[in-house]
Design a protein around this motif. Sequence first.
Motif, PDB file in Angstrom:
ATOM      1  N   TYR A  18       0.811  -1.331  -0.001  1.00 53.27           N
ATOM      2  CA  TYR A  18       0.017   0.062  -0.065  1.00 53.27           C
ATOM      3  C   TYR A  18       0.644   1.406   0.094  1.00 53.27           C
ATOM      4  O   TYR A  18       2.033   1.123   0.434  1.00 53.27           O
ATOM      5  CB  TYR A  18      -1.125  -0.207   1.149  1.00 53.27           C
ATOM      6  CG  TYR A  18      -0.228   0.667   2.513  1.00 53.27           C
ATOM      7  CD1 TYR A  18      -0.586   1.916   3.061  1.00 53.27           C
ATOM      8  CD2 TYR A  18       0.572  -0.355   3.218  1.00 53.27           C
ATOM      9  CE1 TYR A  18       0.054   2.472   4.109  1.00 53.27           C
ATOM     10  CE2 TYR A  18       1.079   0.190   4.382  1.00 53.27           C
ATOM     11  CZ  TYR A  18       1.012   1.623   4.766  1.00 53.27           C
ATOM     12  OH  TYR A  18       1.733   1.830   5.936  1.00 53.27           O
ATOM     13  N   THR A  19       0.264   2.474  -0.129  1.00 55.68           N
ATOM     14  CA  THR A  19       0.909   3.706  -0.181  1.00 55.68           C
ATOM     15  C   THR A  19      -0.178   4.528   0.342  1.00 55.68           C
ATOM     16  O   THR A  19      -1.347   4.186   0.465  1.00 55.68           O
ATOM     17  CB  THR A  19       1.765   4.045  -1.486  1.00 55.68           C
ATOM     18  OG1 THR A  19       2.315   5.062  -1.138  1.00 55.68           O
ATOM     19  CG2 THR A  19       0.690   4.294  -2.582  1.00 55.68           C
ATOM     20  N   LEU A  20       0.174   5.960   0.433  1.00 60.36           N
ATOM     21  CA  LEU A  20      -0.845   7.012   0.685  1.00 60.36           C
ATOM     22  C   LEU A  20      -1.007   7.926  -0.543  1.00 60.36           C
ATOM     23  O   LEU A  20       0.030   8.105  -1.080  1.00 60.36           O
ATOM     24  CB  LEU A  20      -0.040   7.941   1.809  1.00 60.36           C
ATOM     25  CG  LEU A  20      -0.083   7.177   3.142  1.00 60.36           C
ATOM     26  CD1 LEU A  20       0.604   8.107   4.213  1.00 60.36           C
ATOM     27  CD2 LEU A  20      -1.202   6.350   3.720  1.00 60.36           C
ATOM     28  N   ASP A  21      -2.428   8.272  -0.729  1.00 61.23           N
ATOM     29  CA  ASP A  21      -2.498   9.268  -1.774  1.00 61.23           C
ATOM     30  C   ASP A  21      -2.104  10.514  -1.269  1.00 61.23           C
ATOM     31  O   ASP A  21      -1.730  10.823  -0.305  1.00 61.23           O
ATOM     32  CB  ASP A  21      -3.986   8.997  -2.345  1.00 61.23           C
ATOM     33  CG  ASP A  21      -5.001   9.443  -1.035  1.00 61.23           C
ATOM     34  OD1 ASP A  21      -4.719  10.032  -0.224  1.00 61.23           O
ATOM     35  OD2 ASP A  21      -6.113   9.107  -1.478  1.00 61.23           O
ATOM     36  N   ASP A  22      -2.370  11.670  -2.187  1.00 60.49           N
ATOM     37  CA  ASP A  22      -2.399  13.189  -1.939  1.00 60.49           C
ATOM     38  C   ASP A  22      -2.814  13.398  -0.598  1.00 60.49           C
ATOM     39  O   ASP A  22      -2.413  14.486   0.103  1.00 60.49           O
ATOM     40  CB  ASP A  22      -2.570  13.969  -3.121  1.00 60.49           C
ATOM     41  CG  ASP A  22      -1.685  13.896  -4.325  1.00 60.49           C
ATOM     42  OD1 ASP A  22      -0.873  13.130  -4.037  1.00 60.49           O
ATOM     43  OD2 ASP A  22      -1.963  13.921  -5.372  1.00 60.49           O
ATOM     44  N   ASN A  23      -4.088  13.013  -0.312  1.00 58.01           N
ATOM     45  CA  ASN A  23      -4.742  13.116   1.062  1.00 58.01           C
ATOM     46  C   ASN A  23      -4.506  12.267   2.373  1.00 58.01           C
ATOM     47  O   ASN A  23      -5.042  12.329   3.370  1.00 58.01           O
ATOM     48  CB  ASN A  23      -6.241  13.141   0.954  1.00 58.01           C
ATOM     49  CG  ASN A  23      -6.898  13.866  -0.241  1.00 58.01           C
ATOM     50  OD1 ASN A  23      -6.455  15.141  -0.357  1.00 58.01           O
ATOM     51  ND2 ASN A  23      -7.777  13.536  -1.199  1.00 58.01           N
ATOM     52  N   LYS A  24      -3.271  11.826   2.114  1.00 64.36           N
ATOM     53  CA  LYS A  24      -2.896  10.608   2.986  1.00 64.36           C
ATOM     54  C   LYS A  24      -3.710   9.677   3.465  1.00 64.36           C
ATOM     55  O   LYS A  24      -3.622   9.230   4.672  1.00 64.36           O
ATOM     56  CB  LYS A  24      -2.292  11.573   4.358  1.00 64.36           C
ATOM     57  CG  LYS A  24      -1.194  12.650   4.070  1.00 64.36           C
ATOM     58  CD  LYS A  24      -0.799  13.197   5.287  1.00 64.36           C
ATOM     59  CE  LYS A  24       0.556  14.014   4.918  1.00 64.36           C
ATOM     60  NZ  LYS A  24       1.048  14.924   6.264  1.00 64.36           N
ATOM     61  N   VAL A  25      -4.501   9.222   2.412  1.00 62.57           N
ATOM     62  CA  VAL A  25      -5.289   8.174   2.721  1.00 62.57           C
ATOM     63  C   VAL A  25      -4.677   6.687   2.062  1.00 62.57           C
ATOM     64  O   VAL A  25      -4.094   7.017   0.883  1.00 62.57           O
ATOM     65  CB  VAL A  25      -6.630   8.161   1.965  1.00 62.57           C
ATOM     66  CG1 VAL A  25      -7.610   6.977   1.989  1.00 62.57           C
ATOM     67  CG2 VAL A  25      -7.318   9.393   2.737  1.00 62.57           C
ATOM     68  N   PRO A  26      -4.626   5.508   2.829  1.00 64.59           N
ATOM     69  CA  PRO A  26      -3.926   4.686   2.380  1.00 64.59           C
ATOM     70  C   PRO A  26      -4.781   4.030   1.216  1.00 64.59           C
ATOM     71  O   PRO A  26      -5.898   3.725   1.255  1.00 64.59           O
ATOM     72  CB  PRO A  26      -4.081   3.473   3.602  1.00 64.59           C
ATOM     73  CG  PRO A  26      -5.008   4.075   4.521  1.00 64.59           C
ATOM     74  CD  PRO A  26      -5.181   5.482   4.314  1.00 64.59           C
ATOM     75  N   ILE A  27      -3.992   3.595   0.095  1.00 69.68           N
ATOM     76  CA  ILE A  27      -4.331   3.081  -0.977  1.00 69.68           C
ATOM     77  C   ILE A  27      -3.694   1.667  -1.348  1.00 69.68           C
ATOM     78  O   ILE A  27      -2.425   1.728  -1.312  1.00 69.68           O
ATOM     79  CB  ILE A  27      -4.768   3.937  -2.222  1.00 69.68           C
ATOM     80  CG1 ILE A  27      -3.330   4.650  -2.503  1.00 69.68           C
ATOM     81  CG2 ILE A  27      -5.664   4.967  -2.072  1.00 69.68           C
ATOM     82  CD1 ILE A  27      -3.230   5.440  -3.972  1.00 69.68           C
ATOM     83  N   GLU A  28      -4.173   0.794  -2.148  1.00 68.64           N
ATOM     84  CA  GLU A  28      -3.284  -0.305  -2.724  1.00 68.64           C
ATOM     85  C   GLU A  28      -2.543   0.386  -3.806  1.00 68.64           C
ATOM     86  O   GLU A  28      -2.659   0.963  -4.424  1.00 68.64           O
ATOM     87  CB  GLU A  28      -4.617  -1.266  -3.299  1.00 68.64           C
ATOM     88  CG  GLU A  28      -3.505  -2.616  -3.579  1.00 68.64           C
ATOM     89  CD  GLU A  28      -4.443  -3.723  -3.960  1.00 68.64           C
ATOM     90  OE1 GLU A  28      -4.251  -5.046  -4.156  1.00 68.64           O
ATOM     91  OE2 GLU A  28      -5.865  -3.486  -3.796  1.00 68.64           O
ATOM     92  N   THR A  29      -1.376  -0.651  -3.907  1.00 65.16           N
ATOM     93  CA  THR A  29      -0.262   0.227  -5.125  1.00 65.16           C
ATOM     94  C   THR A  29       0.302  -1.186  -5.568  1.00 65.16           C
ATOM     95  O   THR A  29       0.367  -2.254  -5.023  1.00 65.16           O
ATOM     96  CB  THR A  29       0.916   0.814  -4.534  1.00 65.16           C
ATOM     97  OG1 THR A  29       1.562   1.410  -5.476  1.00 65.16           O
ATOM     98  CG2 THR A  29       1.612   0.369  -3.206  1.00 65.16           C
ATOM     99  N   ASP A  30       0.819  -1.075  -6.833  1.00 65.91           N
ATOM    100  CA  ASP A  30       1.750  -2.145  -7.185  1.00 65.91           C
ATOM    101  C   ASP A  30       2.899  -1.741  -7.562  1.00 65.91           C
ATOM    102  O   ASP A  30       3.663  -2.285  -8.476  1.00 65.91           O
ATOM    103  CB  ASP A  30       0.782  -2.727  -8.658  1.00 65.91           C
ATOM    104  CG  ASP A  30       0.716  -1.506  -9.811  1.00 65.91           C
ATOM    105  OD1 ASP A  30       0.884  -0.183  -9.439  1.00 65.91           O
ATOM    106  OD2 ASP A  30       0.075  -1.886 -10.952  1.00 65.91           O
TER     107      ASP A  30
END
Length: 283
Positions: A18-30
């Motif tokens: 996972y990583t964080l989007d611009d709003n610091k919300v965790p999102i899945e990542t590849d």
Amino acid sequence: MLWIIALIQFINGTPCGYTLDDNKVPIETDKEPWIIDKLSSCQFYEKTPVCCTQSQDEGIGSDFLSLDATFGSDGDGCDICAANMKRFWCAYSCDPRQGEFLKITGRANVTDPRNPNRTIDVQTVTLRIHPQVACDVFSSCKRTNFASQVSAMSTPGGFFTFQAEQGVSSSLQLIAIEFSEQNSLVMPNIDNCNQTFEKADDGKFYDPYKFEIKKPCGCNTCEDSCDSEKILYQEPGVFYGFDWQYVLFAWGWAILFAIGLTLYRACIKKNVMLQDEEDLIYN
């Protein structure tokens, strides 16, 4: 050892979890692990492939203040316990093997544990921890005031589950804990709570992962720091709790009172006899 694992992971190209989007919300990542030259919180991961951004690293640093206040000497705890917990959350966020031990399972609306009237949208994840990691970290923390006062943290499993549940509000992740020897979060050479460290050039003490150890962990917060030759408990004997000074003091006053009463009664009796004799003489 750490850089070898990181290099192998980097070559194999296993994506992060996972990583964080611009709003610091965790999102899945590849996205695959990348190299960061400078990290302020998880410094032992500098210049190696990682799965965290500098923004995440800074956020972890703010969480470290809470760890110091609850598990460290700032909260009458053990700094080595706090250091082990810091290393654990650094591994959770930054380790290049994150894609192996962390699985994203979806999203959910859950009640905020800090505010029962609020519902928050969170990312649901499953975290696999190596059993030895759980046991070693728990051993360094189980005697701290915070851990010993919360019954939910009385076992290694309960200890980590409690941490995961309490972190929902700040991390926006609902973490389900599993224990496995395969594809799990590993932490070699975990600091023991009675471990000692050499003083650094700045006059402070740091563990091998660059976390400051402000005070050594004493017997109250670290079982291994207790002196095995010192008698901490002794079976009570027949006279357990018997204070000779108080007993002698009480008996002394009792004897003096008895003697005084006896003398007083003797004097009264003698006066009565003398009075009777005088009455006989004059009569």
